[in-house]
Scaffold this motif. Sequence first.
Motif, PDB file in Angstrom:
ATOM      1  N   HIS A  69      38.965  34.418  48.921  1.00 38.26           N
ATOM      2  CA  HIS A  69      38.506  34.385  47.539  1.00 38.26           C
ATOM      3  C   HIS A  69      36.966  34.244  47.678  1.00 38.26           C
ATOM      4  O   HIS A  69      36.181  35.072  46.889  1.00 38.26           O
ATOM      5  CB  HIS A  69      39.036  33.344  46.837  1.00 38.26           C
ATOM      6  N   ASP A  70      36.302  33.308  48.116  1.00 38.70           N
ATOM      7  CA  ASP A  70      34.935  33.152  48.166  1.00 38.70           C
ATOM      8  C   ASP A  70      34.104  32.937  49.673  1.00 38.70           C
ATOM      9  O   ASP A  70      33.015  32.847  49.631  1.00 38.70           O
ATOM     10  CB  ASP A  70      34.526  31.851  47.452  1.00 38.70           C
ATOM     11  N   PHE A  71      34.905  33.468  50.686  1.00 39.99           N
ATOM     12  CA  PHE A  71      34.504  33.431  52.187  1.00 39.99           C
ATOM     13  C   PHE A  71      33.821  32.182  52.705  1.00 39.99           C
ATOM     14  O   PHE A  71      33.150  32.366  53.692  1.00 39.99           O
ATOM     15  CB  PHE A  71      33.177  34.527  52.083  1.00 39.99           C
ATOM     16  N   THR A  72      34.278  30.986  52.115  1.00 36.08           N
ATOM     17  CA  THR A  72      33.972  29.913  52.731  1.00 36.08           C
ATOM     18  C   THR A  72      35.030  29.187  53.709  1.00 36.08           C
ATOM     19  O   THR A  72      36.293  30.094  53.534  1.00 36.08           O
ATOM     20  CB  THR A  72      33.692  28.776  51.741  1.00 36.08           C
ATOM     21  N   ASP A 306      23.014  37.646  40.173  1.00 29.03           N
ATOM     22  CA  ASP A 306      23.893  36.589  39.942  1.00 29.03           C
ATOM     23  C   ASP A 306      24.999  36.407  40.966  1.00 29.03           C
ATOM     24  O   ASP A 306      25.171  37.527  41.550  1.00 29.03           O
ATOM     25  CB  ASP A 306      24.673  36.937  38.722  1.00 29.03           C
ATOM     26  N   HIS A 307      25.064  35.288  41.382  1.00 29.63           N
ATOM     27  CA  HIS A 307      26.301  34.828  42.352  1.00 29.63           C
ATOM     28  C   HIS A 307      27.315  35.471  42.120  1.00 29.63           C
ATOM     29  O   HIS A 307      28.195  36.085  43.034  1.00 29.63           O
ATOM     30  CB  HIS A 307      26.220  33.249  42.452  1.00 29.63           C
ATOM     31  N   ASP A 308      28.107  35.368  40.842  1.00 31.15           N
ATOM     32  CA  ASP A 308      29.373  36.138  40.745  1.00 31.15           C
ATOM     33  C   ASP A 308      29.265  37.411  40.876  1.00 31.15           C
ATOM     34  O   ASP A 308      30.341  38.038  41.436  1.00 31.15           O
ATOM     35  CB  ASP A 308      29.776  35.726  39.195  1.00 31.15           C
ATOM     36  N   VAL A 309      28.344  38.194  40.564  1.00 32.23           N
ATOM     37  CA  VAL A 309      28.018  39.431  40.698  1.00 32.23           C
ATOM     38  C   VAL A 309      28.253  39.898  42.378  1.00 32.23           C
ATOM     39  O   VAL A 309      28.796  40.792  42.785  1.00 32.23           O
ATOM     40  CB  VAL A 309      26.615  40.178  40.385  1.00 32.23           C
ATOM     41  N   LEU A 310      27.518  39.123  43.200  1.00 36.70           N
ATOM     42  CA  LEU A 310      27.393  39.316  44.686  1.00 36.70           C
ATOM     43  C   LEU A 310      28.577  39.016  45.203  1.00 36.70           C
ATOM     44  O   LEU A 310      29.014  39.863  46.156  1.00 36.70           O
ATOM     45  CB  LEU A 310      26.357  38.335  45.124  1.00 36.70           C
ATOM     46  N   LEU A 311      29.372  37.983  44.532  1.00 35.92           N
ATOM     47  CA  LEU A 311      30.640  37.638  45.346  1.00 35.92           C
ATOM     48  C   LEU A 311      31.813  38.780  44.825  1.00 35.92           C
ATOM     49  O   LEU A 311      32.594  39.161  45.661  1.00 35.92           O
ATOM     50  CB  LEU A 311      31.184  36.335  44.338  1.00 35.92           C
ATOM     51  N   GLU A 312      31.636  39.400  43.744  1.00 33.81           N
ATOM     52  CA  GLU A 312      32.664  40.242  43.528  1.00 33.81           C
ATOM     53  C   GLU A 312      32.543  41.561  44.280  1.00 33.81           C
ATOM     54  O   GLU A 312      33.392  42.202  44.747  1.00 33.81           O
ATOM     55  CB  GLU A 312      32.521  40.829  41.807  1.00 33.81           C
ATOM     56  N   LYS A 313      31.103  41.931  44.455  1.00 33.79           N
ATOM     57  CA  LYS A 313      30.864  43.288  45.238  1.00 33.79           C
ATOM     58  C   LYS A 313      31.109  42.733  46.625  1.00 33.79           C
ATOM     59  O   LYS A 313      31.743  43.805  47.351  1.00 33.79           O
ATOM     60  CB  LYS A 313      29.209  43.201  45.363  1.00 33.79           C
ATOM     61  N   ARG A 314      31.090  41.633  47.315  1.00 36.28           N
ATOM     62  CA  ARG A 314      31.395  41.470  48.541  1.00 36.28           C
ATOM     63  C   ARG A 314      33.177  41.450  48.831  1.00 36.28           C
ATOM     64  O   ARG A 314      33.563  41.964  49.676  1.00 36.28           O
ATOM     65  CB  ARG A 314      31.137  40.002  49.084  1.00 36.28           C
ATOM     66  N   ARG A 315      33.784  41.092  47.686  1.00 32.43           N
ATOM     67  CA  ARG A 315      35.296  41.307  47.614  1.00 32.43           C
ATOM     68  C   ARG A 315      35.694  42.614  47.848  1.00 32.43           C
ATOM     69  O   ARG A 315      36.430  43.089  48.556  1.00 32.43           O
ATOM     70  CB  ARG A 315      35.811  40.591  46.497  1.00 32.43           C
ATOM     71  N   GLU A 316      34.951  43.612  47.024  1.00 38.88           N
ATOM     72  CA  GLU A 316      35.005  45.090  46.885  1.00 38.88           C
ATOM     73  C   GLU A 316      34.817  45.591  48.349  1.00 38.88           C
ATOM     74  O   GLU A 316      35.727  46.470  48.791  1.00 38.88           O
ATOM     75  CB  GLU A 316      34.166  45.657  45.917  1.00 38.88           C
TER      76      GLU A 316
END
Length: 409
Positions: A69-72, A306-316
């Motif tokens: 989910h968040d790569f942690t 934005d952090h959420d945008v980056l996270l969504e992009k990474r999940r993609e």
Amino acid sequence: MTKNIWHQRNKKLSTIALSLVLWHSAGAVTLEEATALQRTLITLDTHLDTPANLLVPGFNILERHSYGHDFTQVDVPRMKDGALDGGFWAIYTPQGELSKTGYEQSRDTALLRALAIRTMVSANPDIFEFATQASDAQEIKKQAKHIVYMSMENSYPLGTDISLLETFYKFGLRMAGPVHFKNNQFGDSSTDPSGSQWDGLSPLGEELVAEANRLGIVLDGSHAHDETVKDMIRLSKTPIILSHTGCKAIYDHPRNIDDALLKQLAASGGVIQMNAYSEYLEALPVDPARQAAVKGLMALYKQGSDHDVLLEKRREIEHEHPAVKASFDVYMQHFLHALKIVGPKHVGIGADWDGGGGVNEMMDVVNLPMITQRLLKEGYSKDDLVDIWGANALRVLQQAQDYAASVKK
Ligand SMILES: [Zn+2]
């Protein structure tokens, strides 16, 4: 404190776990049994990059997150699952310009990171405890809290003012490595594309070694060029550590060390802590589509998205072009090779969690007992596991502290 203090464990738990192990004389220890045994040991990872997450929006170290989910890779619930007591929580700053501005900016970043680590502990006094002495680990383990030593990956933020190391020491710093991906004011990195600049440590790097010795800070040769590591071993009054490194004999990469250097490290009393950074464990296939997508993500990051945008992009990206990781078995090849060459008194664990570490089947700290399970299967004893999981790293810290005490007038 006697040096055997680390070997005095919760005897009751330990006996139960040991009997479980002995019941399986063929070495077929289940993961549950390995976990039960591991819980009785002091378990430290010597390179946790988790402090980088502490100020990230949406991350709460007390809550369970997931890599998918968040790569942690590290939080309290997962540390409990994976029987990880703690370790050396790193102040990491990327290598920047060797200029007054560059030094000052990274110094401020490093101070904020140190503060974030201290705040994580002070805000959760029932969960974490800050450790400054080698003997603290045992006491903190007894209280069933998580152990927080502070380390520094890349001493670049010290600029050219060696006295700043003492400031960080007063913040609690107990381990420091001179360089990261590139050469800097202290010496040569193993991965600088321009090659060697200092032929090892620079004159300022030699001063850094002396000052770390004087204060009782363990020197960390991970990321350092082989010549830099040799200089550190030669000049340091106490054994050095490689907080997250692998073996060139298994995969010839500049971030790994060869058997000759491994033997030199061990002969000087030092320790190698096995890195689980997939790209350094074996040659992995390169996916140009993924590379292009990651480049796009980096551009967004630099634009301050934005952090959420980056996270969504990474999940993609992970969905469309999943990263290829090394296998757990390859990780253990590095581990077992180091053990074969220098023995269990000179090998430990530093998997680079939250800093790029992780292999298939072990993408966060939950599955750490797989290491214990495998080492038992290979015939390593509980005493060996005591050393590997923490006592070796604590021994070099104790030696650094004993030396510092001996030179203090
Ligand atoms: Zn690193």
